[in-house]
Design an enzyme around this catalytic site. Structure first.
Site, PDB file in Angstrom:
ATOM      1  N   HIS A 113      44.918  30.283  33.505  1.00  0.00           N
ATOM      2  CA  HIS A 113      44.800  31.324  32.473  1.00  0.00           C
ATOM      3  C   HIS A 113      45.920  32.355  32.579  1.00  0.00           C
ATOM      4  CE1 HIS A 113      40.221  30.384  31.837  1.00  0.00           C
ATOM      5  NE2 HIS A 113      41.022  29.493  31.283  1.00  0.00           N
ATOM      6  N   CYS A 143      65.723  37.685  23.695  1.00  0.00           N
ATOM      7  CA  CYS A 143      66.001  37.544  22.255  1.00  0.00           C
ATOM      8  C   CYS A 143      66.174  38.885  21.546  1.00  0.00           C
ATOM      9  CB  CYS A 143      64.921  36.713  21.565  1.00  0.00           C
ATOM     10  SG  CYS A 143      63.331  37.548  21.399  1.00  0.00           S
TER      11      CYS A 143
HETATM   12  C1  BJW Z   1      30.218  35.815  42.575  1.00  0.00           C
HETATM   13  C2  BJW Z   1      30.380  37.055  43.222  1.00  0.00           C
HETATM   14  C3  BJW Z   1      30.592  37.032  44.621  1.00  0.00           C
HETATM   15  C4  BJW Z   1      30.063  37.445  41.132  1.00  0.00           C
HETATM   16  N1  BJW Z   1      30.643  35.835  45.254  1.00  0.00           N
HETATM   17  N2  BJW Z   1      30.249  34.655  43.231  1.00  0.00           N
HETATM   18  C5  BJW Z   1      34.888  23.088  24.305  1.00  0.00           C
HETATM   19  C6  BJW Z   1      36.034  22.466  24.803  1.00  0.00           C
HETATM   20  C7  BJW Z   1      37.244  23.153  24.842  1.00  0.00           C
HETATM   21  C8  BJW Z   1      37.325  24.461  24.381  1.00  0.00           C
HETATM   22  C9  BJW Z   1      36.183  25.084  23.885  1.00  0.00           C
HETATM   23  C10 BJW Z   1      34.990  24.404  23.842  1.00  0.00           C
HETATM   24  N3  BJW Z   1      34.042  25.215  23.336  1.00  0.00           N
HETATM   25  C11 BJW Z   1      34.625  26.410  23.065  1.00  0.00           C
HETATM   26  C12 BJW Z   1      35.941  26.375  23.378  1.00  0.00           C
HETATM   27  C13 BJW Z   1      36.908  27.497  23.193  1.00  0.00           C
HETATM   28  C14 BJW Z   1      36.997  28.538  24.267  1.00  0.00           C
HETATM   29  C15 BJW Z   1      35.700  28.677  25.043  1.00  0.00           C
HETATM   30  O1  BJW Z   1      35.504  28.134  26.098  1.00  0.00           O
HETATM   31  N4  BJW Z   1      34.783  29.472  24.554  1.00  0.00           N
HETATM   32  C16 BJW Z   1      33.508  29.667  25.266  1.00  0.00           C
HETATM   33  C17 BJW Z   1      33.181  31.144  25.280  1.00  0.00           C
HETATM   34  C18 BJW Z   1      32.467  28.758  24.676  1.00  0.00           C
HETATM   35  N5  BJW Z   1      38.078  28.199  25.161  1.00  0.00           N
HETATM   36  C19 BJW Z   1      39.344  28.523  24.862  1.00  0.00           C
HETATM   37  O2  BJW Z   1      39.648  29.095  23.824  1.00  0.00           O
HETATM   38  C20 BJW Z   1      40.400  28.108  25.858  1.00  0.00           C
HETATM   39  N6  BJW Z   1      41.393  27.352  25.209  1.00  0.00           N
HETATM   40  C21 BJW Z   1      41.141  26.143  24.696  1.00  0.00           C
HETATM   41  O3  BJW Z   1      40.032  25.677  24.721  1.00  0.00           O
HETATM   42  O4  BJW Z   1      42.240  25.506  24.169  1.00  0.00           O
HETATM   43  C22 BJW Z   1      42.027  24.267  23.467  1.00  0.00           C
HETATM   44  C23 BJW Z   1      41.674  23.095  24.338  1.00  0.00           C
HETATM   45  C24 BJW Z   1      40.823  22.128  23.841  1.00  0.00           C
HETATM   46  C25 BJW Z   1      40.472  21.029  24.608  1.00  0.00           C
HETATM   47  C26 BJW Z   1      40.982  20.879  25.876  1.00  0.00           C
HETATM   48  C27 BJW Z   1      41.844  21.816  26.358  1.00  0.00           C
HETATM   49  C28 BJW Z   1      42.174  22.937  25.599  1.00  0.00           C
HETATM   50  C29 BJW Z   1      41.095  29.345  26.457  1.00  0.00           C
HETATM   51  C30 BJW Z   1      40.192  30.156  27.288  1.00  0.00           C
HETATM   52  C31 BJW Z   1      40.905  31.416  27.781  1.00  0.00           C
HETATM   53  C32 BJW Z   1      39.998  32.306  28.605  1.00  0.00           C
HETATM   54  N7  BJW Z   1      40.586  33.554  28.784  1.00  0.00           N
HETATM   55  C33 BJW Z   1      39.909  34.576  29.588  1.00  0.00           C
HETATM   56  C34 BJW Z   1      40.587  35.939  29.372  1.00  0.00           C
HETATM   57  C35 BJW Z   1      42.088  35.910  29.570  1.00  0.00           C
HETATM   58  C36 BJW Z   1      42.522  36.314  30.934  1.00  0.00           C
HETATM   59  C37 BJW Z   1      41.978  37.687  31.362  1.00  0.00           C
HETATM   60  O5  BJW Z   1      41.941  38.630  30.566  1.00  0.00           O
HETATM   61  O6  BJW Z   1      41.590  37.803  32.543  1.00  0.00           O
HETATM   62  O7  BJW Z   1      39.887  34.168  30.956  1.00  0.00           O
HETATM   63  S1  BJW Z   1      38.163  34.753  29.198  1.00  0.00           S
HETATM   64  C38 BJW Z   1      37.642  35.094  30.839  1.00  0.00           C
HETATM   65  O8  BJW Z   1      36.690  34.076  31.192  1.00  0.00           O
HETATM   66  C39 BJW Z   1      38.886  34.898  31.723  1.00  0.00           C
HETATM   67  C40 BJW Z   1      38.304  34.063  32.823  1.00  0.00           C
HETATM   68  O9  BJW Z   1      39.315  33.345  33.501  1.00  0.00           O
HETATM   69  C41 BJW Z   1      37.289  33.194  32.135  1.00  0.00           C
HETATM   70  C42 BJW Z   1      36.251  32.606  33.032  1.00  0.00           C
HETATM   71  O10 BJW Z   1      35.446  33.602  33.597  1.00  0.00           O
HETATM   72  P1  BJW Z   1      34.865  33.448  35.072  1.00  0.00           P
HETATM   73  O11 BJW Z   1      35.971  33.447  36.052  1.00  0.00           O
HETATM   74  O12 BJW Z   1      33.931  32.313  35.128  1.00  0.00           O
HETATM   75  O13 BJW Z   1      34.108  34.847  35.253  1.00  0.00           O
HETATM   76  P2  BJW Z   1      32.569  35.212  34.897  1.00  0.00           P
HETATM   77  O14 BJW Z   1      32.465  36.686  34.911  1.00  0.00           O
HETATM   78  O15 BJW Z   1      32.114  34.511  33.688  1.00  0.00           O
HETATM   79  O16 BJW Z   1      31.736  34.605  36.122  1.00  0.00           O
HETATM   80  C43 BJW Z   1      31.844  35.135  37.416  1.00  0.00           C
HETATM   81  C44 BJW Z   1      30.876  34.379  38.335  1.00  0.00           C
HETATM   82  O17 BJW Z   1      31.072  34.858  39.660  1.00  0.00           O
HETATM   83  C45 BJW Z   1      29.397  34.610  37.987  1.00  0.00           C
HETATM   84  O18 BJW Z   1      28.717  33.367  37.911  1.00  0.00           O
HETATM   85  C46 BJW Z   1      28.855  35.435  39.176  1.00  0.00           C
HETATM   86  O19 BJW Z   1      27.532  35.088  39.536  1.00  0.00           O
HETATM   87  C47 BJW Z   1      29.817  35.059  40.267  1.00  0.00           C
HETATM   88  N8  BJW Z   1      30.015  36.104  41.273  1.00  0.00           N
HETATM   89  N9  BJW Z   1      30.284  38.046  42.311  1.00  0.00           N
HETATM   90  C48 BJW Z   1      30.459  34.694  44.544  1.00  0.00           C
HETATM   91  N10 BJW Z   1      30.766  38.157  45.334  1.00  0.00           N
END
Ligand code: BJW
Length: 233
Positions: A113, A143
């Site tokens: 990401h 650019c």
């Molecule tokens: C602890 C703890 C401790 C707490 N110890 N644990 C199906 C297929 C493909 C795509 C999609 C699909 N359905 C929908 C989509 C589109 C979309 C998507 O997924 N949407 C969903 C909301 C449904 N995806 C996209 O748009 C992606 N692109 C894409 O799909 O391109 C086309 C494609 C198609 C097919 C194949 C390949 C590609 C892009 C996604 C970009 C995400 N961007 C973000 C923000 C940008 C960066 C930033 O600002 O930081 O990335 S969103 C945000 O969520 C960030 C993170 O990296 C990401 C994941 O979050 P994460 O890391 O899981 O955090 P949390 O808070 O959700 O969870 C934390 C966990 O830690 C919790 O469970 C806690 O319990 C735990 N925890 N403390 C251990 N101490």
């Protein structure tokens, strides 16, 4: 690796915001997390950047500034030790845009990401270090366009980085380990199903059960700073 009789040859590790939580980096979907304070549609889409670049830059500038106040925790350090000491292959893929894996000593981190400390020109693709705040008035050093420099992070609707390398490594792995991610965002959320299809062993290390926990062969729940060092030892 604890509770294993023979060590796997190739380990694929996916980390998420939970691994950095104990360092003081906010997660997204936990209670009080980032998406409870700001709408993702307002800050984490290309449309938001076009509509209100000031707001988007301010959101990432604040997160970049707060990175200076945090440090890697035992979970990051344990993975660096694993990467350095393990006889087989370790592939470390992170969804995090922070640099805590690198600061813990990891040498090869795949940032699917993107990275907060890199700026990217939306017009020509130039990349440069972004240690300080970005502004909609910034000029691209390559650019010369104004207002095109953005954080090099992957927003919703954009293609995650290094997917070819990631999927190839996952296909060759013997063990898939998911650490500190809710599994709410695709395509990373689909890696466990991909691993299962390929017959790869799967392990989840997370604070609490996630919606995808049932897909893993084993799920261990607790703090990353405890679970990850225990896994590595
Ligand atoms: C602890 C703890 C401790 C707490 N110890 N644990 C199906 C297929 C493909 C795509 C999609 C699909 N359905 C929908 C989509 C589109 C979309 C998507 O997924 N949407 C969903 C909301 C449904 N995806 C996209 O748009 C992606 N692109 C894409 O799909 O391109 C086309 C494609 C198609 C097919 C194949 C390949 C590609 C892009 C996604 C970009 C995400 N961007 C973000 C923000 C940008 C960066 C930033 O600002 O930081 O990335 S969103 C945000 O969520 C960030 C993170 O990296 C990401 C994941 O979050 P994460 O890391 O899981 O955090 P949390 O808070 O959700 O969870 C934390 C966990 O830690 C919790 O469970 C806690 O319990 C735990 N925890 N403390 C251990 N101490």
């Amino acid at each position: 690796m604890s509770s294993r009789t023979s060590a796997p040859a190739s380990i694929f590790i996916l980390t998420g915001a939970g691994i950095s939580a104990e360092s003081g980096v906010e997660t997204f979907r936990d209670k009080g997390g980032i998406w409870s304070k700001v709408r993702l549609e307002d800050v984490a889409t290309p449309e938001a950047f076009m509509r209100d670049p000031e707001k988007v830059q301010a959101f990432y500038n604040a997160r970049r500034a707060s990175l200076k106040e945090v440090a890697p925790n035992p979970a990051h350090r344990a993975l660096a030790k694993l990467e350095a000491d393990y006889a087989g292959t370790v592939t470390l893929v992170t969804q995090n845009i922070d640099d805590l894996h690198e600061r813990a000593g990891c040498r090869d981190v795949i940032h699917m990401h993107g990275e907060l400390l890199i700026a990217f020109c939306a017009a020509c693709g130039a990349r440069e270090p972004a240690r300080e705040a970005l502004s909609p008035q910034d000029v691209c050093p390559r650019c010369g366009k104004v207002g095109t420099m953005r954080p090099d992070v992957v927003w919703f609707g954009e293609m995650p980085y290094h997917l070819d390398r990631i999927l190839a490594a996952l296909g060759e792995a013997d063990l898939f380990v998911s650490i500190g991610t809710s599994g709410a965002v695709y395509p990373a959320a689909g890696f466990v199903a991909e691993a299962k299809r390929a017959g790869i062993e799967t392990l989840e290390l997370n604070l609490e059960p996630t919606e995808g926990s049932f897909q893993f062969d084993e799920a261990r729940h607790g703090l990353a700073s405890v679970l990850v060092p225990a896994f590595v030892e």
